[in-house]
Design an enzyme around this catalytic site. Structure first.
Site, PDB file in Angstrom:
ATOM      1  N   ARG A 140      -6.980  11.959  -5.869  1.00  0.00           N
ATOM      2  CA  ARG A 140      -8.268  11.302  -5.649  1.00  0.00           C
ATOM      3  C   ARG A 140      -9.383  12.336  -5.517  1.00  0.00           C
ATOM      4  O   ARG A 140     -10.497  12.126  -6.020  1.00  0.00           O
ATOM      5  CB  ARG A 140      -8.212  10.415  -4.404  1.00  0.00           C
ATOM      6  CG  ARG A 140      -9.539   9.724  -4.149  1.00  0.00           C
ATOM      7  CD  ARG A 140      -9.419   8.480  -3.340  1.00  0.00           C
ATOM      8  NE  ARG A 140     -10.711   7.865  -3.125  1.00  0.00           N
ATOM      9  CZ  ARG A 140     -10.901   6.714  -2.499  1.00  0.00           C
ATOM     10  NH1 ARG A 140      -9.864   6.056  -2.029  1.00  0.00           N
ATOM     11  NH2 ARG A 140     -12.101   6.216  -2.338  1.00  0.00           N
ATOM     12  N   TYR A 179     -15.094 -12.675  -0.883  1.00  0.00           N
ATOM     13  CA  TYR A 179     -15.858 -11.503  -1.323  1.00  0.00           C
ATOM     14  C   TYR A 179     -16.947 -11.906  -2.321  1.00  0.00           C
ATOM     15  O   TYR A 179     -18.063 -11.364  -2.291  1.00  0.00           O
ATOM     16  CB  TYR A 179     -14.939 -10.470  -1.964  1.00  0.00           C
ATOM     17  CG  TYR A 179     -14.036  -9.769  -0.984  1.00  0.00           C
ATOM     18  CD1 TYR A 179     -14.472  -8.643  -0.284  1.00  0.00           C
ATOM     19  CD2 TYR A 179     -12.748 -10.218  -0.754  1.00  0.00           C
ATOM     20  CE1 TYR A 179     -13.647  -7.986   0.612  1.00  0.00           C
ATOM     21  CE2 TYR A 179     -11.897  -9.569   0.138  1.00  0.00           C
ATOM     22  CZ  TYR A 179     -12.356  -8.453   0.827  1.00  0.00           C
ATOM     23  OH  TYR A 179     -11.539  -7.811   1.719  1.00  0.00           O
ATOM     24  N   ASP A 216      -6.838  -3.276  -7.532  1.00  0.00           N
ATOM     25  CA  ASP A 216      -7.557  -3.902  -6.429  1.00  0.00           C
ATOM     26  C   ASP A 216      -7.751  -5.378  -6.725  1.00  0.00           C
ATOM     27  O   ASP A 216      -7.897  -5.766  -7.897  1.00  0.00           O
ATOM     28  CB  ASP A 216      -8.919  -3.231  -6.227  1.00  0.00           C
ATOM     29  CG  ASP A 216      -9.559  -3.646  -4.911  1.00  0.00           C
ATOM     30  OD1 ASP A 216     -10.348  -4.611  -4.919  1.00  0.00           O
ATOM     31  OD2 ASP A 216      -9.253  -3.041  -3.881  1.00  0.00           O
ATOM     32  N   ARG A 262       0.825  -1.220   0.000  1.00  0.00           N
ATOM     33  CA  ARG A 262       0.000   0.000   0.000  1.00  0.00           C
ATOM     34  C   ARG A 262       0.857   1.266   0.000  1.00  0.00           C
ATOM     35  O   ARG A 262       0.425   2.308   0.529  1.00  0.00           O
ATOM     36  CB  ARG A 262      -0.981   0.021   1.174  1.00  0.00           C
ATOM     37  CG  ARG A 262      -2.099  -1.006   1.067  1.00  0.00           C
ATOM     38  CD  ARG A 262      -3.198  -0.705   2.068  1.00  0.00           C
ATOM     39  NE  ARG A 262      -4.064  -1.857   2.250  1.00  0.00           N
ATOM     40  CZ  ARG A 262      -4.536  -2.277   3.428  1.00  0.00           C
ATOM     41  NH1 ARG A 262      -4.231  -1.608   4.531  1.00  0.00           N
ATOM     42  NH2 ARG A 262      -5.321  -3.323   3.509  1.00  0.00           N
ATOM     43  N   ARG A 265      -3.312   6.562   0.718  1.00  0.00           N
ATOM     44  CA  ARG A 265      -3.901   7.732   1.364  1.00  0.00           C
ATOM     45  C   ARG A 265      -2.963   8.468   2.316  1.00  0.00           C
ATOM     46  O   ARG A 265      -3.266   9.591   2.703  1.00  0.00           O
ATOM     47  CB  ARG A 265      -5.171   7.310   2.110  1.00  0.00           C
ATOM     48  CG  ARG A 265      -6.303   6.898   1.178  1.00  0.00           C
ATOM     49  CD  ARG A 265      -7.520   6.458   1.957  1.00  0.00           C
ATOM     50  NE  ARG A 265      -7.290   5.196   2.638  1.00  0.00           N
ATOM     51  CZ  ARG A 265      -8.178   4.617   3.452  1.00  0.00           C
ATOM     52  NH1 ARG A 265      -9.341   5.211   3.676  1.00  0.00           N
ATOM     53  NH2 ARG A 265      -7.905   3.467   4.029  1.00  0.00           N
TER      54      ARG A 265
END
Length: 342
Positions: free
Chosen positions: A36, A147, A73, A23, A27
């Protein structure tokens, strides 16, 4: 000449440890937050190849990491298999129809949904120097299946585990379909320029040992073997988060070129128990990077020293946290780059 990550993943025990962080494009970076805000939602960013390439490159420009990891992703695979995918702020991803309600046969594959990801890979590859390794990735079948079955993330994956116990034939069909798409997806990433690949099994730790053999080790072994047959020069890193003592069997039986070690595993134990000479990746606790200071230095050196006798790519035990200070990343880099193998 290959970069230090590729040298390490192919078995060389370098004196200076290469480093990248899971990652690392995200963010905690102000430049990511600005882009973003300009572009909109997460999925919109993933499917905007110029923007996704820019995000992939941001931490390379800022920190000079030895590896760039594709910004994408793991749920792109079920999206390409025909499930609808949305990301809602504060709620996370949603897939529909849920396979706990629908059948695999009801899905209509949309393979063209993979094309923008390959575009991102090729753009990043064109922008990187030869010493920076471009890593592609995919979710491992068990994690992706959790998922697809539940339609969202869950704490204990009870719906997916129950389906696997209740109807193992149907669940095997789901796993097999994910394996097939994942092989082609990762092959497409290599064809577009990826030099190494990582398989993320983020929820491997939720399975009992016998189920771990069937739903984690076996499908990952199939993916690794297929990719290595096509691309013998492209190493595959397997990362079964939460595997614990089952990590040894994973390393021996999947045939991956390197194993990612999460922060719950003692690096001294991993160095002792994993197959001799197998490259490892990890395993600093991401919360240490959030905390910084003397303990970050002490624990970073502990990880480096523990893996001194085998090929080692320094990384976190999982993804970098959103609120991690930039200065702490810089501190970590200084420690890792200042260390020399005895």
């Amino acid at each position: 000449m290959p970069g230090p990550i590729l040298e390490t993943l192919t078995g060389q025990n370098l004196s200076r440890r290469p480093i990248w962080l899971m990652r690392q494009a995200g963010r905690y970076l102000p430049e990511y937050r600005a882009l973003r805000a300009e572009k909109g939602g997460f999925l919109e960013l993933v499917y905007d190849a110029p923007a996704a390439a820019e995000i992939t490159l941001q931490p390379i420009r800022r920190f000079g990491f030895d590896g760039a990891i594709l910004f994408s992703d793991i749920l792109i695979v079920p999206y390409a298999m025909g499930q609808d995918l949305t990301f809602t702020a504060g709620e996370g991803p949603r897939l529909s129809p849920r396979l706990v309600d629908a059948t695999l046969e009801s899905l209509q594959g949309v393979p063209q949904r993979l094309a923008p990801i390959y575009d991102t890979v090729s753009r990043v590859k064109a922008a990187l120097g030869p010493q920076t390794t471009l890593l592609g990735f995919a979710g491992s079948p068990w994690t992706v299946a959790t998922y697809m079955v539940a339609g969202e993330g869950s704490r204990d994956h009870h719906e997916t585990r129950a389906l696997a116990y209740r109807d193992p034939t149907a669940f095997q069909a789901i796993i097999d379909a994910i394996v097939d798409v994942t092989i082609e997806y990762l092959a497409g990433q290599v064809d577009a320029g990826a030099e190494g690949l990582q398989l993320f099994d983020s929820w491997a730790g939720s399975l009992a040992p016998s189920e771990f053999e069937r739903w984690v080790i076996a499908p990952n072994a199939r993916i690794a073997a297929a990719l290595q047959a096509r691309y013998p020069h492209v190493p595959v890193i397997g990362f079964p988060k939460g595997a614990g003592e089952k990590l040894v069997a994973y390393a021996r039986e999947t045939g991956v070129n390197a194993v990612g070690v999460d922060e719950t595993i003692d690096p001294l134990w991993a160095a002792r128990e994993l197959p001799a000479g197998l490259p490892v990746q990890g395993n600093l606790d991401p919360l240490l990077l959030l905390a910084g200071g003397a303990e970050l230095e002490r624990q970073t050196l502990r990880v480096l020293d523990a893996f001194a006798d085998r090929p080692h790519v320094f990384n976190l035990g999982h993804g970098i946290g959103q609120f991690t200070p930039i200065a702490h990343v810089e501190q970590l880099l200084a420690i890792v780059r200042g260390w020399q193998r005895p």
